[in-house]
Design an enzyme around this catalytic site. Structure first.
Site, PDB file in Angstrom:
ATOM      1  N   CYS A 125      14.886 -57.166  28.855  1.00  0.00           N
ATOM      2  CA  CYS A 125      13.845 -57.657  29.752  1.00  0.00           C
ATOM      3  C   CYS A 125      14.215 -57.211  31.163  1.00  0.00           C
ATOM      4  CB  CYS A 125      13.799 -59.182  29.645  1.00  0.00           C
ATOM      5  SG  CYS A 125      12.648 -59.953  30.776  1.00  0.00           S
ATOM      6  N   CYS A 166       9.334 -62.642  43.871  1.00  0.00           N
ATOM      7  CA  CYS A 166       7.943 -62.487  43.438  1.00  0.00           C
ATOM      8  C   CYS A 166       7.061 -63.267  44.402  1.00  0.00           C
ATOM      9  CB  CYS A 166       7.763 -63.034  42.021  1.00  0.00           C
ATOM     10  SG  CYS A 166       6.092 -62.766  41.376  1.00  0.00           S
TER      11      CYS A 166
END
Ligand code: SAH
Length: 356
Positions: free
Chosen positions: A104, A111
């Protein structure tokens, strides 16, 4: 300062070599050294002349990520904390399953989308990763593997929103999926997950063949808007219409992710509304029971509640999969990635939802 060679597209680099009077096949040869033989120095590139190697070394650098910390979970999940050249940090997670080994990867430091339940959101947006920094997560994680183990799948589900960093993410996807000089992952084994940026989703589906996952998390604008500020820009109707019209090839399905939050979006009625909304879309639903983290007041529903939610979806004929938490003891499960500087008290204002 030297240019980072892995941030160039093959065509750009080929044009550059051509200007230096090099034969056209050289660029591909060097790309094979970087991504297939995974060279970390130009001096390793034994089929190039000493002069060219020196010339490349003067002009370009071969980037590497600095492994700051590696944590291994009781279930075998491994989390890497990588330091970037400018002091930012990102995380990648290696998830072993019986028949696959998934990595991942992150696409941004921090973010800006401010999803209410996500630990990465607490960092706020730091910056977009460069293509090299996305690819290097795969290269560095691979280097730590022993016994001939190899990464079989890549998911762009780490820190950040890949489609808000479209250009660099696409460059990285090209490297991941190219078979003649790149890492050679079949696009079927690469999945990109997005908060639902409609124009970029359309573009991605035209420009690549990777799998698409959409973070849905609610079946009404009211609930989704509270959980995901991006819903103010791209509301459910527009997002679902977009998904319906995507050119998804036969045998492929869109994945919808749905984080289950107790008392927020986990009722029978929520499940019914979700099933109704997805009717007729070739899709599967990934139900992710909330992974708790310090800094969030949300709760994971009980096993019985999770099962009830799942049953309603199944009764409506949806293909569903309940994701077991992996690596939650080392804060490596979905939505727990937060890099080093965690202890932020206040949730930063989401910026990207307003102006991605
Ligand atoms: N920005 C992209 C990529 C992140 S993927 C996206 O939002 O899709 C990470 C997935 O984990 C997303 O579906 C995200 O909503 C979900 N997630 C975030 N925090 C979580 C948490 N605490 N528990 C479970 N899932 C979470």
């Amino acid at each position: 300062m030297k240019r980072s060679i892995k941030d160039l597209k093959l065509a750009e680099f080929a044009a550059h070599l051509e200007d230096c009077q090099q034969p056209s096949y050289r660029a591909q040869q060097i790309w094979q050294w970087l991504f297939q033989k995974r060279a970390t120095a130009f001096s390793e590139m034994s089929n190039l002349s000493a002069t060219l190697r020196r010339q490349l070394d003067e002009e370009f650098e071969i980037s590497r990520l600095r492994l700051v910390r590696r944590a291994e979970s009781a279930d075998g999940t491994i989390k890497f904390l990588f330091g970037l050249a400018d002091g930012e940090s990102i995380e990648s997670v290696l998830i072993p399953e019986p028949k696959r080994l998934t990595l991942c990867v992150s696409t941004q430091a921090g973010c800006g989308f401010g999803c209410a339940f996500c630990a990465t959101a607490l960092l706020g947006f730091k910056r977009n990763l460069r293509a090299s920094e996305i690819i290097d997560q795969v290269l560095e994680a691979s280097k730590t593997l022993t016994d001939g183990r190899r990464i079989t799948h890549i998911v762009l589900m780490g820190m950040g929103e890949p489609l808000a960093n479209y250009t660099e993410t696409l460059k990285a996807l090209n490297v991941m999926t190219d078979t003649s000089w790149g890492l050679g992952f079949s696009p079927r084994r690469v999945t990109l997950s997005s908060v639902g940026l409609v124009p970029q989703i359309k573009r991605l589906m035209e420009e690549t063949r990777v799998n698409l996952a959409i973070s849905l998390h609610a079946a009404t604008d009211e609930v989704r808007g509270r959980l995901m500020p991006v819903n103010r820009k791209y509301a459910l109707r527009e997002l679902i219409d977009c998904c319906r019209s995507l050119p998804i090839p036969r045998r492929k399905r869109i994945t919808f992710e749905y984080v289950l939050l107790r008392g927020v979006n986990d009722s029978v009625e929520d499940a019914q509304q979700l099933a109704e909304m997805l009717r007729g879309i070739r899709c599967k639903v990934n139900v992710i029971p909330f992974n708790p983290h310090p800094g969030s007041a949300f709760q994971r529903p009980s096993d019985a509640e999770i099962e009830r939610f799942q049953e309603v979806l199944q009764e409506h004929g949806l293909q569903i999969n309940v994701r077991r938490p992996r690596g939650d003891d080392i804060q490596a499960a979905c939505g727990q990635l937060q890099g080093e500087e965690y202890k932020q008290k206040q949730r930063p204002e989401p910026v990207a939802a307003v102006a991605p």
